[in-house]
Every structure is written in C-alpha cells, then in structure tokens.
Design a protein around this motif. Structure first.
Motif, PDB file in Angstrom:
ATOM      1  N   THR A 108      10.274  92.480  -1.824  1.00  0.00           N
ATOM      2  CA  THR A 108       9.805  91.218  -1.239  1.00  0.00           C
ATOM      3  C   THR A 108       8.430  90.838  -1.777  1.00  0.00           C
ATOM      4  O   THR A 108       7.542  91.685  -1.866  1.00  0.00           O
ATOM      5  N   ASP A 109       8.261  89.573  -2.117  1.00  0.00           N
ATOM      6  CA  ASP A 109       6.943  89.066  -2.518  1.00  0.00           C
ATOM      7  C   ASP A 109       6.244  88.573  -1.248  1.00  0.00           C
ATOM      8  O   ASP A 109       6.437  87.446  -0.809  1.00  0.00           O
ATOM      9  N   PHE A 110       5.448  89.445  -0.663  1.00  0.00           N
ATOM     10  CA  PHE A 110       4.849  89.149   0.643  1.00  0.00           C
ATOM     11  C   PHE A 110       3.882  87.971   0.595  1.00  0.00           C
ATOM     12  O   PHE A 110       3.831  87.162   1.513  1.00  0.00           O
ATOM     13  N   ALA A 111       3.111  87.900  -0.491  1.00  0.00           N
ATOM     14  CA  ALA A 111       2.091  86.848  -0.573  1.00  0.00           C
ATOM     15  C   ALA A 111       2.701  85.455  -0.508  1.00  0.00           C
ATOM     16  O   ALA A 111       2.083  84.512  -0.019  1.00  0.00           O
ATOM     17  N   SER A 112       3.937  85.316  -0.983  1.00  0.00           N
ATOM     18  CA  SER A 112       4.537  83.980  -1.026  1.00  0.00           C
ATOM     19  C   SER A 112       5.273  83.617   0.275  1.00  0.00           C
ATOM     20  O   SER A 112       5.717  82.492   0.447  1.00  0.00           O
ATOM     21  N   LEU A 113       5.413  84.582   1.186  1.00  0.00           N
ATOM     22  CA  LEU A 113       6.199  84.334   2.400  1.00  0.00           C
ATOM     23  C   LEU A 113       5.591  83.261   3.295  1.00  0.00           C
ATOM     24  O   LEU A 113       6.287  82.463   3.883  1.00  0.00           O
ATOM     25  N   ALA A 114       4.274  83.314   3.443  1.00  0.00           N
ATOM     26  CA  ALA A 114       3.626  82.355   4.344  1.00  0.00           C
ATOM     27  C   ALA A 114       2.482  81.679   3.609  1.00  0.00           C
ATOM     28  O   ALA A 114       1.334  81.710   4.043  1.00  0.00           O
ATOM     29  N   ALA A 115       2.800  81.108   2.490  1.00  0.00           N
ATOM     30  CA  ALA A 115       1.785  80.527   1.607  1.00  0.00           C
ATOM     31  C   ALA A 115       0.813  79.629   2.363  1.00  0.00           C
ATOM     32  O   ALA A 115       1.212  78.685   3.027  1.00  0.00           O
ATOM     33  N   GLY A 116      -0.473  79.974   2.254  1.00  0.00           N
ATOM     34  CA  GLY A 116      -1.498  79.115   2.838  1.00  0.00           C
ATOM     35  C   GLY A 116      -1.764  79.326   4.321  1.00  0.00           C
ATOM     36  O   GLY A 116      -2.768  78.873   4.846  1.00  0.00           O
TER      37      GLY A 116
END
Length: 276
Positions: A108-116
């Motif tokens: 999983t790309d965690f940083a992109s899950l809740a961008a911003g």
C-alpha cells in the motif's frame, strides 16, 4: 441482540456471526474490550478533523473506537476478506466516515491514501508485518512525513527496542531509526488476556511523534550502516563495518574502532552515515 457502548453489537457476537476466528498465518490477535480500544484511540491524541489510517482492523474493535472518539474519517486496510462484512456494518453505522481498503498493507502507498489531509496512523498491527511497516514509515524520503503521529501496538519486547537508548541491550537498528527521526514512548501495556486468542506475551502501545528537523542524513545510507553495525553486534565496529571502510571510516569521524554498536549514540550513527 445486545448492543455495546457505541450502539453496535458486542465484538464477540460479531466474531461469532461472521465466523472470524483469528488466523495465526495473518498474525491476528483481536482486541475485544471496547474500553481498551478506547484507551488506544485516546493515546493518539485529539482525532477531530483527522483522517486515521488503520492496518489490520479485523472485526473492527479499534475502528469503532477511533470513530467514536471523533476521527473525521478512518481508512482501514484489511487483507482478510472474511472481515469485510463486519466492517461494512461499522461503515453503515458511521455513514461516510469509514473507507475499507481490501488489500495487503505491505503493498500500500500510504502517503497517497489521504492526500493533503492531516493523518495519524493508529493500529493494532499484525505481529508478522509490524516491524517492517514501522521501518518503512520511519524511513520515508520526505520529512516531515505525511503523518502527524504513529500510535501502534507491538509485542512488549519490540516496543522496548523501539524506545531503547544507547548502551541498553535492547538498543539496535529500530532504536536508532526511531530515536533519529521521532520522539517515541511507550504509552501503556496490554495483558495477553485482553486479546482473542491471547498471545503468549504482553503487548505495548507505543506513540511516536516525528521530529520536525532530525539530524540530516541519507536515510538509505543510515539504514545500511545500522544494519551492518548491529548485524554483528558482538564484534567491534572496525570488524562489523569492514565493508564500509572499517577502521579508516571510524577514525575519520573520531570513533574508537574497538567500540561496539550499542554504545554509539544516534548522533554518532548519523556522522558515520555522512562519512560513508
């Protein structure tokens, strides 16, 4: 059907109804006591306006506590498809506030899950992937990282390694990485009987807050140096770091080549990484 403090059925009933016996192969130990899951949620601090990422929600005990304690949204990553129906019931109870991602946390790309969005990671991590996930979160390229804090459950022995300081026998690669980039502390312990099935060891909830400006170092090089140094922790550093320059490297940064890895401070490890 009886209900719990959050108006949903007790977790024991949920597990029985959906046939959710914990699987050892997935490192599952479910936390059923809603008072305890509430304590974990509170250890993460104020959740108002925060998106919480949870790994391995299982039947949703901690998920429910996070939503009940005001998380704006919970994104739960679960690879055990047996749990999805139980989590769907939680989602119906908290419309629009729970997103379940069916998949493997290690992919999983965690940083992109809740961008911003402001993000906190809170999880009773599956035992078999917990340390690997923590190392990934501690070594992300961009710093300060995408998360405000990490509130995670580990076996007590692993938790002690994360918060360990130099010269202690528990001090190793995890202690260097956590000490370099975060302020880490053990919040509280959780006894084996709080889980289903009960593990053989005590667990600990650990809270890590990123340092705004950790000492500058190349994260990959620091990882290599700590791995080499602690890979042969009984040996003197001139031997364990031989492949990276050994005695010459150590003398260049003013470290006695006969010292052992666990006696070095985080600052000294950073200096070695820079010299490499």
């Amino acid at each position: 059907m009886s209900t719990s403090i959050d108006g949903l059925p007790p977790l024991r009933d949920v597990i029985e109804r959906h046939g959710l016996q914990a699987k050892k192969a997935l490192g599952q130990n479910f936390l059923l006591d809603l008072n305890l899951t509430g304590k974990v949620a509170r250890a993460a601090g104020d959740l108002t306006g925060v998106t919480v990422i949870e790994v391995g929600p299982g039947p949703g005990g901690l998920t429910r506590a996070l939503l009940m304690h005001g998380a704006k949204k919970v994104i739960a990553i679960e690879r055990d498809e047996r749990c999805l129906a139980a989590l769907a019931e939680v989602s119906d109870h908290y419309p629009g506030r729970l997103e379940v991602v069916s998949g493997d946390a290690l992919k999983t790309d965690f940083a992109s899950l809740a961008a911003g969005e402001p993000v906190k990671i809170v999880a009773n991590l599956p035992y078999n992937i917990g340390t690997e996930l923590l190392v990934r979160w501690l070594t992300v390229e961009t710093w300060p990282p995408f998360y405000q804090s990490l509130t995670l459950m580990f076996q007590r022995e692993v938790a002690e390694r994360i918060v360990a300081k130099p010269t202690s026998s528990a001090f190793g690669r995890l202690g260097v990485l956590a000490g370099w980039r975060t302020d880490a502390r053990i919040a509280f312990d959780v006894p084996p009987q709080a889980f289903t099935p009960p593990p053989k060891v005590t667990s600990s909830v650990i809270h890590l807050e990123p340092r705004r400006e950790p000492l500058a170092a190349d994260v990959k090089v620091l990882g290599r140096v700590t791995e080499a140094a602690f890979g042969q922790r009984r040996k003197m550093l001139r031997q364990s770091l031989k492949s990276m320059g050994g005695e010459k490297l150590l003398q260049a940064v003013g470290i006695d080549p006969t010292r052992r890895a666990e006696t070095l401070s985080v600052e000294e490890f950073v200096a070695l990484a820079k010299a490499v």
